[in-house]
Design a protein around this motif. Structure first.
Motif, short mmCIF file in Angstrom:
data_model
loop_
_atom_site.label_atom_id
_atom_site.label_comp_id
_atom_site.label_asym_id
_atom_site.label_seq_id
_atom_site.Cartn_x
_atom_site.Cartn_y
_atom_site.Cartn_z
N UNK A 1 -1.03 -9.14 -3.82
CA UNK A 1 -1.45 -7.74 -3.70
C UNK A 1 -1.46 -7.03 -5.05
N UNK A 2 -0.71 -7.56 -6.02
CA UNK A 2 -0.66 -6.96 -7.36
C UNK A 2 -1.59 -7.68 -8.34
N UNK A 3 -2.46 -8.54 -7.81
CA UNK A 3 -3.43 -9.22 -8.66
C UNK A 3 -2.95 -10.55 -9.21
N UNK A 4 -1.84 -11.06 -8.68
CA UNK A 4 -1.28 -12.31 -9.18
C UNK A 4 -1.93 -13.53 -8.56
N UNK A 5 -1.52 -14.71 -9.03
CA UNK A 5 -2.11 -15.96 -8.55
C UNK A 5 -1.56 -16.37 -7.19
N UNK A 6 -2.27 -17.24 -6.53
CA UNK A 6 -1.79 -17.83 -5.28
C UNK A 6 -1.12 -19.16 -5.59
N UNK B 1 2.42 -2.21 -12.58
CA UNK B 1 2.22 -2.68 -11.21
C UNK B 1 0.98 -3.56 -11.11
N UNK B 2 0.62 -4.21 -12.22
CA UNK B 2 -0.50 -5.14 -12.25
C UNK B 2 -0.02 -6.47 -12.83
N UNK C 1 0.84 -1.21 0.00
CA UNK C 1 0.00 0.00 0.00
C UNK C 1 0.87 1.26 0.00
N UNK C 2 2.02 1.20 0.67
CA UNK C 2 2.93 2.34 0.71
C UNK C 2 3.76 2.45 -0.58
N UNK C 3 4.05 1.31 -1.19
CA UNK C 3 4.90 1.29 -2.39
C UNK C 3 4.56 0.03 -3.19
N UNK C 4 3.73 0.19 -4.23
CA UNK C 4 3.28 -0.98 -4.99
C UNK C 4 4.44 -1.74 -5.62
N UNK C 5 5.51 -1.06 -5.88
CA UNK C 5 6.68 -1.72 -6.45
C UNK C 5 7.23 -2.80 -5.51
N UNK C 6 6.91 -2.69 -4.22
CA UNK C 6 7.49 -3.61 -3.25
C UNK C 6 7.05 -5.05 -3.49
N UNK C 7 5.87 -5.25 -4.06
CA UNK C 7 5.44 -6.61 -4.38
C UNK C 7 6.41 -7.28 -5.33
N UNK C 8 6.83 -6.55 -6.36
CA UNK C 8 7.80 -7.09 -7.32
C UNK C 8 9.17 -7.23 -6.69
N UNK C 9 9.54 -6.29 -5.82
CA UNK C 9 10.87 -6.31 -5.21
C UNK C 9 11.06 -7.52 -4.30
N UNK C 10 10.04 -7.86 -3.54
CA UNK C 10 10.15 -9.01 -2.64
C UNK C 10 10.19 -10.31 -3.44
N UNK C 11 9.44 -10.37 -4.52
CA UNK C 11 9.50 -11.55 -5.39
C UNK C 11 10.91 -11.73 -5.93
N UNK D 1 8.31 -18.33 -15.42
CA UNK D 1 8.88 -17.55 -14.32
C UNK D 1 9.32 -16.17 -14.78
N UNK D 2 9.76 -16.07 -16.03
CA UNK D 2 10.17 -14.77 -16.57
C UNK D 2 9.01 -13.79 -16.59
N UNK D 3 7.78 -14.31 -16.56
CA UNK D 3 6.60 -13.46 -16.52
C UNK D 3 6.51 -12.62 -15.26
N UNK D 4 7.37 -12.88 -14.29
CA UNK D 4 7.46 -12.00 -13.11
C UNK D 4 7.78 -10.58 -13.54
N UNK D 5 8.37 -10.43 -14.73
CA UNK D 5 8.71 -9.10 -15.23
C UNK D 5 7.50 -8.35 -15.77
N UNK D 6 6.32 -8.88 -15.54
CA UNK D 6 5.12 -8.10 -15.84
C UNK D 6 4.91 -7.01 -14.80
N UNK D 7 5.67 -7.07 -13.70
CA UNK D 7 5.60 -6.02 -12.68
C UNK D 7 7.02 -5.55 -12.35
#
Length: 312
Positions: free
Chosen positions: A133-138, A237-238, A49-59, A188-194
Motif C-alpha cells: 500500500x506504500x508502494x513497496x515490492x511484493x 510514507x512512500x 487509507x485511515x492511517x498511512x503510518x500503519x503500513x510501517x507499523x504492521x511491518x 532489511x534496514x531499508x524498512x526505515x524508509x517509511x
C-alpha cells in the motif's frame, strides 16, 4: 530388507523436517480458506487509507515477532499475570502499534474460515500488504505457521531485538544469529524508509553524535527533539530508496541507521541501494521472504488461536 529399513527412516526425516517448518507453502490455505489473501488485502487497504503510518507499523510488528522465538505471533499476546511477555520489552513498550488492525483482520478471517488460519500467517500477510500500500515490492509469503501458546519474557525479547543505539558490529552479529548476511541486514534496514521514530530513540544522536549533518541535527534540536520524527524526511510514507540517500548525506535519524554508512563494511551496499532503487527493492523482498521462515511452528506444534491476543 535394505529397502524396508530405509523407508521408515525416510519418513522419519520427513517428519523431522516438517517439525522445523521446512514445508510451509504459499498455497497452504488454497482449499481451506481460498479468499484469505483478498480478505487481508481488503482490511489492510482500509487500515492504511485511515492511517498511512500503519503500513510501517504492521511491518515492524512482524519483524519484532519473527526475531523473538520465530514467526509465531507471540508478540501479539497480552500479558497474563504474573507472566509479563514481549509487549513490554524495551523495544516494544509504548512503540509497537497495529494490534487492533490484526485483530480486525482475524475477525474477518474467522467469519470466512473459522478456526483455520493462524494469527502468525495473518501477520505475515498483513506486513506484505501494508508495504504494498506504500508502494513497496511484493514477495511470496509462505504459509502454514501455527501460533505460540506463550510469549517470551521481556529479557529474551530485549536480547533478540536491535536497539537504536546499536553499533554496526552489534547489528551484524544480531542478524547473523538469525541467519542473515550483513548485506541482507542492510536491505532489511531499508524498512526505515517509511514510518516515524519517537524522540527517545534519536535524542542521543542529535545531541551527541559527530557523524551527523549539522543542519539536520540543528533543526531537530531547535524543535527540542520532536515527539515523533520521520525516519525518512523526504518521503516518510512512500517506500523508496531515499533512506539510503539520507545515510550518504549523514542524515540518518537513528544512530543504528547511520552506522550502516560510517566508514564500515556496509558503505558500498548503502551506496548501491542509494543509486539503484530496483536493487534495493529486489533484495528487500528476498530478505523479507527469508525472514518469514524464521523458526515457524508447524504440524502439531502450537495452536490456531481464536483471538490473536490470547491463547485458546
Amino acid at each position: 530388507m535394505a529397502f524396508r529399513f530405509q523407508l521408515p527412516l525416510f519418513l522419519l526425516c520427513m517428519l523431522v523436517g516438517a517439525a522445523h517448518g521446512q514445508f510451509l507453502s504459499p498455497n497452504f490455505y488454497g482449499s481451506s480458506c481460498p479468499n484469505l489473501e483478498s480478505i487481508v488485502r481488503s482490511e489492510m487497504t482500509k487500515a492504511v487509507a485511515m492511517d498511512r503510518r500503519m503500513g510501517a507499523s504492521i511491518l515492524r510488528l512482524f519483524f519484532h515477532d519473527c526475531f523473538v522465538n520465530g514467526c509465531d505471533a507471540s508478540v501479539l499476546l497480552d500479558d497474563a499475570p504474573p507472566f509479563v511477555g514481549e509487549k513490554t520489552a524495551d523495544p516494544n513498550r509504548n512503540s509497537l502499534r497495529g494490534y487492533e488492525v490484526i485483530d480486525a483482520i482475524k475477525a474477518s478471517v474467522e467469519a470466512a474460515c473459522p478456526a483455520t488460519v493462524s494469527c502468525a500467517d495473518i501477520l505475515a500477510l498483513a506486513a506484505r500488504e501494508g508495504i504494498s500500500q506504500l508502494g513497496g515490492p511484493a514477495w511470496t509469503v509462505q504459509l502454514g505457521r501455527r501460533d505460540a501458546t506463550a510469549a517470551a519474557n521481556p529479557s529474551v525479547a530485549n536480547a533478540n531485538l536491535p536497539f537504536a543505539t546499536d553499533n554496526l558490529d552489534k547489528l551484524i552479529s544480531l542478524f547473523a544469529g538469525k541467519g542473515f548476511s550483513a548485506q541482507e541486514m542492510t536491505a532489511l534496514s531499508g524498512a526505515h524508509t517509511v514510518g516515524l521514530a519517537q524522540c527517545d530513540k534519536f535524542r542521543r544522536r542529535i545531541f551527541g553524535d559527530a557523524d551527523i549533518d549539522p543542519g539536520f541535527a540543528d533543526d531537530l534540536r531547535k524543535q527540542n527533539c520532536p515527539s515523533f520524527a520521520p525516519l525518512d524526511r523526504q518521503s516518510p510514507m512512500q517506500f523508496d530508496n531515499l533512506y539510503y540517500q539520507n545515510l550518504v548525506l549523514k542524515k540518518g535519524l537513528l544512530h543504528s541507521d547511520q552506522e550502516l554508512f560510517n566508514g564500515g563494511s556496509q558503505d558500498s551496499v548503502v551506496m548501491t541501494y542509494s543509486m539503484n532503487n530496483n536493487a534495493f527493492r529486489n533484495d528487500f523482498a528476498a530478505a523479507m521472504e527469508k525472514m518469514g521462515r524464521i523458526r515457524p511452528l508447524t504440524g502439531l506444534s502450537g495452536e490456531i488461536r481464536f483471538k490473536c491476543n490470547k491463547v485458546n
